[in-house]
Design a protein around this motif. Structure first.
Motif, PDB file in Angstrom:
ATOM      1  N   MET A   1      -4.607  -5.729   6.020  1.00  0.00           N
ATOM      2  CA  MET A   1      -5.287  -5.307   7.279  1.00  0.00           C
ATOM      3  C   MET A   1      -4.370  -5.733   8.400  1.00  0.00           C
ATOM      4  O   MET A   1      -3.614  -6.717   8.188  1.00  0.00           O
TER       5      MET A   1
ATOM      6  N   SER B   1      -2.958   0.524  -3.602  1.00  0.00           N
ATOM      7  CA  SER B   1      -2.525  -0.702  -3.564  1.00  0.00           C
ATOM      8  C   SER B   1      -2.373  -1.645  -4.533  1.00  0.00           C
ATOM      9  O   SER B   1      -2.969  -1.456  -5.553  1.00  0.00           O
TER      10      SER B   1
ATOM     11  N   ILE C   1      -8.489   3.082   9.832  1.00  0.00           N
ATOM     12  CA  ILE C   1      -9.229   2.101   9.128  1.00  0.00           C
ATOM     13  C   ILE C   1      -8.796   0.645   9.074  1.00  0.00           C
ATOM     14  O   ILE C   1      -8.931  -0.364   8.703  1.00  0.00           O
TER      15      ILE C   1
ATOM     16  N   VAL D   1     -12.428  -2.133   3.626  1.00  0.00           N
ATOM     17  CA  VAL D   1     -11.068  -2.658   3.837  1.00  0.00           C
ATOM     18  C   VAL D   1     -11.153  -4.263   3.622  1.00  0.00           C
ATOM     19  O   VAL D   1     -10.194  -4.811   3.193  1.00  0.00           O
TER      20      VAL D   1
ATOM     21  N   SER E   1      -3.952   4.811   9.112  1.00  0.00           N
ATOM     22  CA  SER E   1      -3.818   3.369   9.582  1.00  0.00           C
ATOM     23  C   SER E   1      -4.329   3.137  10.728  1.00  0.00           C
ATOM     24  O   SER E   1      -5.064   1.852  10.663  1.00  0.00           O
TER      25      SER E   1
ATOM     26  N   VAL F   1      -5.334  -0.456   8.442  1.00  0.00           N
ATOM     27  CA  VAL F   1      -4.620  -1.050   7.250  1.00  0.00           C
ATOM     28  C   VAL F   1      -3.278  -0.589   7.349  1.00  0.00           C
ATOM     29  O   VAL F   1      -2.880   0.438   7.917  1.00  0.00           O
TER      30      VAL F   1
ATOM     31  N   LEU G   1      -8.847  -4.598   0.819  1.00  0.00           N
ATOM     32  CA  LEU G   1      -7.353  -4.458   1.260  1.00  0.00           C
ATOM     33  C   LEU G   1      -7.118  -5.807   2.312  1.00  0.00           C
ATOM     34  O   LEU G   1      -6.763  -5.266   3.382  1.00  0.00           O
TER      35      LEU G   1
ATOM     36  N   THR H   1       0.720  -1.177  -0.115  1.00  0.00           N
ATOM     37  CA  THR H   1       0.004  -0.072  -0.080  1.00  0.00           C
ATOM     38  C   THR H   1       0.903   1.233   0.020  1.00  0.00           C
ATOM     39  O   THR H   1       2.037   1.465   0.554  1.00  0.00           O
TER      40      THR H   1
END
Length: 418
Positions: free
Chosen positions: A313, A90, A139, A305, A136, A141, A309, A71
């Motif tokens: 995570m 990403s 969320i 997410v 980060s 990530v 993603l 990312t």
């Protein structure tokens, strides 16, 4: 015009035509998908009726102990250091698909150094990592890299790929030192913009427009830049190195080049998703000169997410603190702020859930994801940090992806005296 300039211009126009054709196909798919979506909605609604205990908005994500989905937070800053445009990018991951997620600059986020700030304002802090860390934490990530350009850097990047062809939706105005407004870029489709004009377009927000309008323009410019970068990693590295002081990165230019080569391949193969981070308005009586603040929609963000993603995570552990989603279940002002201080001091990551649906919570609830030893240890440590009874801890009856632990503050949580 030199032969290389002519070639760059042709490449820009060809890329614009390709992306325009794809946009048309996507619109056609959206129209046909509406019917399918309506049928699916009926099925989902029926399932919810017959299974009332299920919560379709919250799902247990499948995570891995380390990030398998690279990312990058990519930003463009004003001369004052404000992040005008931000996108979380990403590549790879379980689906192999790339993602571009636009981040509103007026979204309020908690900052690890203390307090809450608009996302764009966080970029003014001297540490480049602070902005990525705030996102980060919010969320959940892992953000592997941050790249921040000033407008001169964005201009130089556009010139390096031969300009970009975009549809200009509003006249882009420029204000002279004497206050006179002039049209810098007129409205029109398929316009070839060189560096300075492209940077002005990507960062322009017309009066009374929402922040999302600027994000849409930035996305168009970023997409064109990405597709027109060379396929040769060494040449891409040379382009970013050539930006000099107008570009700052938390990783080497070689790593930036590697990332963009992968992103370029995904865009050209149309294996990419474009989204915007979902937010809700905070009514502050804002105007164009004092825009209303936005709050992250935590549940919607968690679902996004999990969908886009999953390989990035964050999972609790030595290098990724446990995330605690906190709601004010009493209504007393400042309760969440006091809880934040206690939790951060205890080594947890605070996620602001703002107010609970009701203010009648006599006791604090600490909801852990499962009955495992690790989760129970989190619960006990949170109870100690908040100075509430250990009996406040309970195991979730349904999966929770909004954070690792959910806390609803009750009347038994007493903020320390100021």
């Amino acid at each position: 015009m030199t032969d290389s300039a002519r070639a760059a211009r042709r490449r820009s126009i060809d890329v614009a035509a390709l992306l325009s054709a794809r946009t048309s196909r996507r619109r056609a798919l959206i129209v046909s998908g509406v019917v399918i979506g309506l049928l699916a909605a009926i099925v989902v609604a029926w399932a919810v009726i017959v299974r009332p205990s299920a919560d379709p908005a919250i799902a247990v994500p499948s995570t891995s102990p380390t990030s398998t989905q690279p990312t990058m937070l990519f930003q463009v800053k004003s001369a004052e250091g404000l992040a005008l445009d931000s996108a979380l990018l990403s590549t790879g991951g379980p689906s192999g698909r790339a993602n571009v997620i636009m981040i509103p600059s007026t979204m309020a986020l908690d900052v690890a150094t203390g307090g809450t700030m608009p996302f764009g304002e966080i970029a003014r802090l001297p540490d480049l990592a602070v902005t990525a860390d705030a996102l980060s934490d919010a969320i959940g990530v892992t953000i592997d890299a941050t790249v921040a350009l000033d407008t001169l850097g964005l201009s130089a990047l556009v010139d390096a790929v031969g300009g970009v062809v975009v549809d200009v939706d509003v006249p882009v105005m420029a204000t002279a030192t004497d206050g006179t407004d002039t049209v810098l870029i007129p409205v029109g489709s398929g316009q070839l913009l060189q560096g300075p004009a492209a940077a002005a377009f990507a960062t322009y927000l017309a009066p009374d427009e929402a922040d999302s309008a600027r994000s849409t323009r930035f996305r168009a410019v970023l997409e064109r830049i990405t597709t027109q970068l060379p396929s040769d990693r060494t040449k891409v590295e040379a382009i970013f190195t050539g930006l000099g002081a107008s570009a700052k990165a938390s990783v080497s230019t070689g790593e930036v080049a590697d990332f963009f080569v992968g992103l370029r391949a995904a865009v050209l193969s149309d294996d990419i998703a474009y989204r915007s981070l979902l937010v809700t308005s905070i009514d502050t009586g804002g105007s164009t000169s004092n825009p209303a603040m936005l709050s992250l929609d935590n549940v919607a963000a968690a679902a996004m997410v999990a969908e886009l993603l999953p390989g990035a995570m964050r999972t609790p552990g030595a290098n990724s603190q446990v995330r605690v989603f906190v709601e004010n279940g009493v209504g007393s002002p400042g309760l969440n702020t006091a809880a934040r201080t206690a939790l951060v001091d205890a080594g947890f990551t605070f996620v602001n859930g703002r107010n609970a649906p009701s203010f009648d919570h006599e006791t604090t609830e600490i909801v852990i994801p499962d009955a495992g030893a690790a989760a129970r240890a989190w619960g006990q440590a949170i109870a100690m940090a908040l100075k509430v009874p250990a009996t406040s801890v309970r195991v979730a009856s349904v999966g929770q992806s909004v954070a690792d632990v959910i806390v609803v503050l009750g009347a038994d949580f007493i903020p320390p005296a100021a």
